[in-house]
Design a protein around this motif. Sequence first.
Motif, mmCIF file in Angstrom:
data_model
loop_
_atom_site.group_PDB
_atom_site.id
_atom_site.type_symbol
_atom_site.label_atom_id
_atom_site.label_comp_id
_atom_site.label_asym_id
_atom_site.label_seq_id
_atom_site.Cartn_x
_atom_site.Cartn_y
_atom_site.Cartn_z
ATOM 1 N N TRP A 1 1.021 -1.293 -0.118
ATOM 2 C CA TRP A 1 -0.339 0.051 0.254
ATOM 3 C C TRP A 1 1.024 1.587 0.020
ATOM 4 O O TRP A 1 2.243 1.346 0.674
ATOM 5 N N ARG A 2 0.498 2.429 -0.556
ATOM 6 C CA ARG A 2 1.014 3.783 -0.582
ATOM 7 C C ARG A 2 0.348 4.873 -0.369
ATOM 8 O O ARG A 2 -0.791 4.501 -0.768
ATOM 9 N N ALA A 3 0.995 5.701 0.337
ATOM 10 C CA ALA A 3 0.459 6.794 1.120
ATOM 11 C C ALA A 3 0.034 7.747 -0.048
ATOM 12 O O ALA A 3 0.936 8.371 -0.482
ATOM 13 N N HIS A 4 -0.543 8.305 -0.097
ATOM 14 C CA HIS A 4 -0.899 9.268 -1.569
ATOM 15 C C HIS A 4 -1.933 10.704 -0.728
ATOM 16 O O HIS A 4 -3.225 10.225 -0.366
ATOM 17 N N SER A 5 -0.931 12.132 -0.280
ATOM 18 C CA SER A 5 -2.714 13.022 -0.079
ATOM 19 C C SER A 5 -3.148 12.147 1.505
ATOM 20 O O SER A 5 -2.280 11.594 2.635
ATOM 21 N N ASP A 6 -4.591 12.259 1.922
ATOM 22 C CA ASP A 6 -5.011 11.601 2.807
ATOM 23 C C ASP A 6 -5.583 9.723 2.746
ATOM 24 O O ASP A 6 -6.583 9.784 3.385
ATOM 25 N N ARG A 7 -4.601 9.562 1.548
ATOM 26 C CA ARG A 7 -5.395 8.203 0.981
ATOM 27 C C ARG A 7 -4.123 7.138 1.070
ATOM 28 O O ARG A 7 -3.243 7.347 1.118
ATOM 29 N N ILE A 8 -4.533 5.767 1.028
ATOM 30 C CA ILE A 8 -3.387 4.498 0.887
ATOM 31 C C ILE A 8 -4.535 3.922 -0.616
ATOM 32 O O ILE A 8 -5.432 3.931 -0.844
ATOM 33 N N LEU A 9 -3.531 4.058 -1.643
ATOM 34 C CA LEU A 9 -3.275 2.750 -2.779
ATOM 35 C C LEU A 9 -3.005 1.386 -2.628
ATOM 36 O O LEU A 9 -1.642 1.396 -1.887
ATOM 37 N N ILE B 1 -1.604 -4.452 13.810
ATOM 38 C CA ILE B 1 -2.839 -5.433 13.491
ATOM 39 C C ILE B 1 -3.765 -5.436 13.623
ATOM 40 O O ILE B 1 -4.279 -4.316 15.148
ATOM 41 N N ASP B 2 -4.927 -5.458 12.828
ATOM 42 C CA ASP B 2 -6.340 -4.810 12.956
ATOM 43 C C ASP B 2 -7.009 -6.504 12.645
ATOM 44 O O ASP B 2 -6.644 -7.588 11.278
ATOM 45 N N ARG B 3 -7.730 -6.770 13.691
ATOM 46 C CA ARG B 3 -8.306 -8.387 13.577
ATOM 47 C C ARG B 3 -10.195 -8.261 14.020
ATOM 48 O O ARG B 3 -10.878 -7.766 14.855
ATOM 49 N N GLY B 4 -9.921 -7.570 12.492
ATOM 50 C CA GLY B 4 -11.774 -7.858 12.164
ATOM 51 C C GLY B 4 -11.986 -6.816 12.079
ATOM 52 O O GLY B 4 -13.864 -6.625 12.757
ATOM 53 N N VAL C 1 -12.321 -4.927 8.662
ATOM 54 C CA VAL C 1 -13.723 -5.854 7.486
ATOM 55 C C VAL C 1 -13.770 -6.646 8.782
ATOM 56 O O VAL C 1 -12.573 -7.225 9.000
ATOM 57 N N ARG C 2 -14.608 -7.204 9.189
ATOM 58 C CA ARG C 2 -15.331 -8.433 9.748
ATOM 59 C C ARG C 2 -15.032 -9.201 9.214
ATOM 60 O O ARG C 2 -14.988 -9.610 8.103
ATOM 61 N N GLY C 3 -14.587 -10.611 9.616
ATOM 62 C CA GLY C 3 -14.289 -12.034 9.349
ATOM 63 C C GLY C 3 -12.563 -11.806 8.439
ATOM 64 O O GLY C 3 -12.361 -12.567 8.433
ATOM 65 N N ALA C 4 -11.693 -10.425 8.357
ATOM 66 C CA ALA C 4 -10.932 -10.400 8.007
ATOM 67 C C ALA C 4 -9.303 -9.537 8.969
ATOM 68 O O ALA C 4 -9.550 -8.811 9.767
ATOM 69 N N THR C 5 -8.260 -10.651 9.207
ATOM 70 C CA THR C 5 -7.091 -9.435 9.802
ATOM 71 C C THR C 5 -6.361 -9.103 9.127
ATOM 72 O O THR C 5 -5.481 -10.051 8.524
ATOM 73 N N THR C 6 -5.351 -7.792 9.778
ATOM 74 C CA THR C 6 -4.031 -7.760 8.798
ATOM 75 C C THR C 6 -3.459 -6.988 9.293
ATOM 76 O O THR C 6 -3.765 -6.846 10.541
ATOM 77 N N ILE C 7 -2.078 -7.820 9.297
ATOM 78 C CA ILE C 7 -0.974 -6.895 9.619
ATOM 79 C C ILE C 7 -0.100 -6.069 9.080
ATOM 80 O O ILE C 7 0.237 -5.877 7.249
ATOM 81 N N ALA C 8 0.281 -5.177 9.078
ATOM 82 C CA ALA C 8 1.270 -3.785 8.567
ATOM 83 C C ALA C 8 1.963 -3.877 9.198
ATOM 84 O O ALA C 8 2.711 -3.840 10.225
ATOM 85 N N LEU D 1 3.528 -2.645 3.737
ATOM 86 C CA LEU D 1 3.538 -4.254 3.469
ATOM 87 C C LEU D 1 3.185 -4.731 4.209
ATOM 88 O O LEU D 1 2.634 -4.724 5.593
ATOM 89 N N VAL D 2 1.757 -5.446 3.840
ATOM 90 C CA VAL D 2 0.592 -5.589 4.374
ATOM 91 C C VAL D 2 0.178 -7.376 3.880
ATOM 92 O O VAL D 2 0.278 -7.948 2.725
ATOM 93 N N SER D 3 -0.195 -8.322 4.682
ATOM 94 C CA SER D 3 -0.037 -9.356 5.086
ATOM 95 C C SER D 3 -2.395 -9.634 5.113
ATOM 96 O O SER D 3 -2.193 -8.962 6.711
ATOM 97 N N THR D 4 -3.325 -10.015 4.639
ATOM 98 C CA THR D 4 -4.209 -10.380 5.058
ATOM 99 C C THR D 4 -4.441 -11.688 4.874
ATOM 100 O O THR D 4 -4.611 -12.778 4.168
ATOM 101 N N MET D 5 -5.462 -12.102 5.979
ATOM 102 C CA MET D 5 -5.966 -13.297 5.816
ATOM 103 C C MET D 5 -7.499 -14.071 7.026
ATOM 104 O O MET D 5 -7.209 -12.204 7.388
ATOM 105 N N PHE D 6 -8.196 -14.488 6.829
ATOM 106 C CA PHE D 6 -8.688 -14.516 7.086
ATOM 107 C C PHE D 6 -8.813 -14.700 9.294
ATOM 108 O O PHE D 6 -7.529 -15.365 9.641
#
Length: 274
Positions: free
Chosen positions: A114-122, A197-200, A203-210, A224-229
């Motif tokens: 993911w890339r930061a761009h202004s007030d968003r991430i892409l 880390i974001d544990r659901g 997005v419910r049901g998805a865990t992401t590590i950044a 860098l981000v990993s996304t898993m159930f």
Amino acid sequence: MPQGDNENGRQEPRIGTVASTVAILRQLASTPAPLGVNAIARSLSLTPSSCFNILKTLVSENIVDFDPNTKLYTLGAGLVSIARNALDPDAAYEIVRTRLEVLAETWGMTAGLWRAHSDRILLVGYVAGARMMRIQMTVGQRLPKLIGSVGRCMAAAMDLDREELARRFAGLRWESAPSFDEYCEQVEEAKRQGWSIDRGQFVRGATTIAVPLQREDGDLKYCLVSTMFTGQHDDDKVPLIVKELQQIARWASRPIDGSGVIQQPPLRQSTRSV
């Protein structure tokens, strides 16, 4: 004449030909089937002659393709390089892609940049590991800068005061929102440990590590981000995934000439036993 806002918020006249050109490209992009000049002109309230002249120029620049047999137009390959450079000006994803493929295959998850761009991430790019059920994403999708695991890393790097952080947090939309106090604690944790880390919650049901991919000047431009159930891997596997992401981040964060180009890291074996 159509009006547009300048960077100061004041109205300025838009150049008609440029506005028409953009409208034609958007029309071609939003329509799955090829279109003829009259259909395009009619849908955009343009004269056929003006529409034809614009299309002729776009064809000559390889931005639009023209089929002489059907007399129909489609978007051309010339847009690909323009879009690619806009999405990933440092070509960073090509550098980390091979390592992300190894990570995704090893752990059976989705890994992306993911890339930061202004007030968003892409989302610059991603790979999905080989498993029966996979998490698919959309390259180029945009999210608010401070949401999810990436957002916590961004907030930690920005070091906003509590009032400003609260203002920005109020505009975020989560499926299972943390309280503001909880979010602040998570940002502080990301600052201390160097990942998040974001544990659901996003997005419910998805865990992401950044894991942030910081440059030598200290600027946080990529994560860098990993996304898993959620529940796919036990908690004791999280540090191993983080370690592999951090290895990729360290290797990929070394500028080679100060121009924003990032050095290709050597490929190493995954730390997981398979």
